[in-house]
Write an enzyme that holds these catalytic residues in place. Structure first.
Site, PDB file in Angstrom:
ATOM      1  N   HIS A   1      16.568   3.969  -8.968  1.00 17.05           N
ATOM      2  CA  HIS A   1      16.230   4.185 -10.367  1.00 17.05           C
ATOM      3  C   HIS A   1      14.869   3.605 -10.758  1.00 17.05           C
ATOM      4  CE1 HIS A   1      17.992   5.896 -13.843  1.00 17.05           C
ATOM      5  NE2 HIS A   1      17.923   4.801 -14.576  1.00 17.05           N
TER       6      HIS A   1
ATOM      7  N   ASP B   1      19.034   7.279  -6.123  1.00 14.75           N
ATOM      8  CA  ASP B   1      19.453   7.029  -7.503  1.00 14.75           C
ATOM      9  C   ASP B   1      20.524   8.047  -7.893  1.00 14.75           C
ATOM     10  OD1 ASP B   1      19.730   6.672 -10.197  1.00 14.75           O
ATOM     11  OD2 ASP B   1      17.705   7.354 -10.716  1.00 14.75           O
TER      12      ASP B   1
ATOM     13  N   SER C   1      13.993   6.679 -16.870  1.00 18.11           N
ATOM     14  CA  SER C   1      15.378   6.821 -17.253  1.00 18.11           C
ATOM     15  C   SER C   1      15.459   7.498 -18.623  1.00 18.11           C
ATOM     16  CB  SER C   1      16.048   5.444 -17.236  1.00 18.11           C
ATOM     17  OG  SER C   1      17.418   5.584 -17.093  1.00 18.11           O
TER      18      SER C   1
END
Ligand SMILES: *[C@@H]1O[C@H](CO)[C@@H](O)[C@H](O)[C@H]1NC(C)=O
Ligand SMILES: *[C@@H]1O[C@H](CO)[C@@H](O)[C@H](O)[C@H]1NC(C)=O
Ligand SMILES: *[C@@H]1O[C@H](CO)[C@@H](O)[C@H](O)[C@H]1NC(C)=O
Ligand SMILES: *[C@@H]1O[C@H](CO)[C@@H](O)[C@H](O)[C@H]1NC(C)=O
Ligand SMILES: *[C@@H]1O[C@H](CO)[C@@H](O)[C@H](O)[C@H]1NC(C)=O
Ligand SMILES: *[C@@H]1O[C@H](CO)[C@@H](O)[C@H](O)[C@H]1NC(C)=O
Ligand SMILES: *[C@@H]1O[C@H](CO)[C@@H](O)[C@H](O)[C@H]1NC(C)=O
Ligand SMILES: *[C@@H]1O[C@H](CO)[C@@H](O)[C@H](O)[C@H]1NC(C)=O
Length: 446
Positions: free
Chosen positions: A399, A374, A186
């Site tokens: 994710h 995601d 991320s």
């Protein structure tokens, strides 16, 4: 009490949208409570092989003003049980810490342990400044008190922190010849890839999971995130998707009636009376977004929510179904639904124009991994840019899934995604060792 909680939740939700760790919190703690825990002093307890250190870090890497030389204590965690040692130039995997306490990251990013054991690597997790206990000015209250104390809160400074700390650490361990690979998910994945681009002499490669580095103006469509959220729900169940789609009109319709907001507050068991229908719609939108973003095994939040919506008793109306869905979502299981105000924030500091051309021209040895379920994959790198700047994606998966601890129950596509990552890293390391050997043969060192 309630107001305090709302501020904590709110500040946490701003970061929710670019974080890995909340994916694996126990169901009930996942949102409301883990957000609170992250702001509080409670820390996860890591196994004893994860050893905590502190580095005296420079406050400002880019200025010669006297106050730039102020320092703060930056936390980092080392696990050396698999390390082959400096004498064999065994690699170092560095997690470029993101917007979470580094103990949380070290706890959930179990894939790093797997690759460390595979490559006999040292694991280093560095906490991002202004998170966890790595607070400039000592206390969080001080660090966040005004524009001048917050002025040092940037990803550019954080990357320079990592460069300084890694250089120090390698010297300390006499490991100058050990190759460093940056890893992150991320926002941490963005940092890992930027670190490789900006400090190529320090990191020889990067594994960036679910890193939406293209999610900036003019590069990908800004509604891309919600296009994927919508697609995830539609794939899970067409009728669920329909119910949600119709519910937006239904919420407005009810809100426009006399006492409509009171009725909505009751239907959705809100902790406080609603002030507008927009509040409710924003909140529901966030619930759906978070469910899609963390739509990972074993419990697949999108299916969980849609099963509840579709499974409501015969004759339940649209809003009744949505309310049942909310209750059984990852935001549910609370005595009442705390609807908070979601102000859209400006993405300041998150600007990286023309990243693609930078990758084209300067990038090498970067893996961008994504799961297409995601929503952030809409801002991810999904094409191979060159032989060594590669995109690995799976149609399934959300994710940061590949970075999480591998489980025996993991689906085949996930195992295979991770194996591809391992074999690409293997190639980098072999090449590095060859080059090191070659340069040593020619009488050069380093
Ligand atoms: C290399 O380093 C490792 C770890 O520090 C150590 O256990 C090992 O004995 C060393 N080997 C040699 C040949 O020096
Ligand atoms: C900002 O906060 C710091 C720490 O609390 C304080 O020392 C400083 O005077 C403040 N600066 C301004 C401009 O308010
Ligand atoms: C580095 O060196 C210092 C002192 O020489 C030591 O206290 C510290 O624990 C060392 N190790 C790491 C991992 O920083
Ligand atoms: C409604 O507005 C009041 C006053 O601004 C606020 O305190 C309250 O939290 C709002 N209600 C919701 C559900 O956000
Ligand atoms: C949702 O949960 C709240 C709080 O537990 C409860 O009062 C309410 O009846 C539930 N609503 C539905 C539709 O199940
Ligand atoms: C975002 O920034 C623009 C221009 O910098 C400003 O006009 C706008 O009010 C800001 N929006 C929010 C929600 O802060
Ligand atoms: C990019 O290259 C890697 C390694 O050669 C390969 O595994 C992967 O499937 C490629 N990705 C795409 C999107 O074609
Ligand atoms: C490394 O060196 C060996 C032996 O010289 C060679 O066979 C191999 O292809 C090289 N590998 C890479 C990745 O450069």
């Amino acid at each position: 009490m309630a107001l305090r909680l709302s501020i904590q939740l709110l500040s946490w939700l701003v970061v929710l949208l670019a974080i890995c760790v909340s994916a694996t919190y126990p169901k009930t703690a996942r949102l409301g409570l883990s957000g609170k825990a992250m702001e509080s002093k409670s820390e996860v307890r890591l196994p004893p092989e994860f050893v905590t250190y502190f580095y005296t870090q420079t406050l400002d890497h880019f200025n010669y003003r006297p106050e730039s030389y102020t320092t703060f204590q930056q936390r980092y965690i080392i696990n050396s049980v698999y390390w082959g040692g400096a004498n064999t130039s065994s690699p170092i995997f560095v997690y470029t810490g993101d917007e979470a306490s580094i103990t949380d990251v070290a706890m959930v990013a179990g894939f790093i342990t797997e690759i460390a054991s595979h490559f006999k690597a040292l694991m280093v997790f560095i906490e991002h400044r202004y998170y966890g206990v790595s607070m400039p000015f000592g206390l969080r209250e001080e660090a966040f008190s005004n524009a001048s104390t917050l002025g040092y809160f940037s990803s550019t400074q954080a990357l320079a922190d990592y460069a300084e700390l890694i250089t120090y650490l390698k010297r300390n361990l006499s490991a100058e010849n050990s190759p460093v690979i940056a890893v992150g998910g991320s926002y941490g994945g963005m940092l890992a890839s930027w670190f490789r681009l900006k400090y190529p002499h320090i990191a020889m490669g990067a594994l960036a999971s679910s890193a939406p580095i293209l999610y900036f103006d003019d590069i990908t469509p800004q509604n891309g995130y919600f296009v994927v959220v919508t697609k995830d729900f539609r794939e899970a169940s067409e009728s669920c998707y329909d119910t949600i789609r119709q519910s937006w009109f239904e919420i407005d319709r009810v809100a426009a009636e006399p006492n409509g907001l009171t009725v909505l507050s009751q239907i959705f068991s809100t902790c406080k009376p609603l002030n507008s229908s927009q509040e409710l719609k924003d909140y529901l939108g966030l619930v759906y977004a978070a469910s899609a973003q963390y739509d990972n095994p074993p419990d697949y939040p999108v299916n969980m929510l849609c099963n509840a919506i579709d499974g409501a008793p015969e004759g339940t109306d649209i809003l009744g179904r949505i309310s049942v869905g909310l209750n059984s979502s990852i935001f549910g299981h609370q005595p009442c639904n705390y609807i908070f105000d979601l102000k859209p924030s400006n993405k300041s500091g998150w600007i990286w124009q023309d990243i693609k051309s930078v990758l084209d021209n300067f990038g090498s040895n970067i893996i961008f991994s994504n799961g297409l379920r995601d929503p952030y994959s809409s801002g991810g790198v999904l094409q191979n840019i060159s032989d060594s700047v590669v995109a690995i994606y799976t149609a399934q998966g959300a994710h940061c899934l590949d970075l999480l601890t591998p489980l025996p129950s993991d689906p085949v596509w996930l195992v295979s995604q991770r194996n591809t990552e391992i074999s690409i890293i293997e190639g980098w390391l072999t090449e590095y060792m060859n080059a090191t050997l070659a340069s040593n043969t020619h009488g050069r060192s380093g």
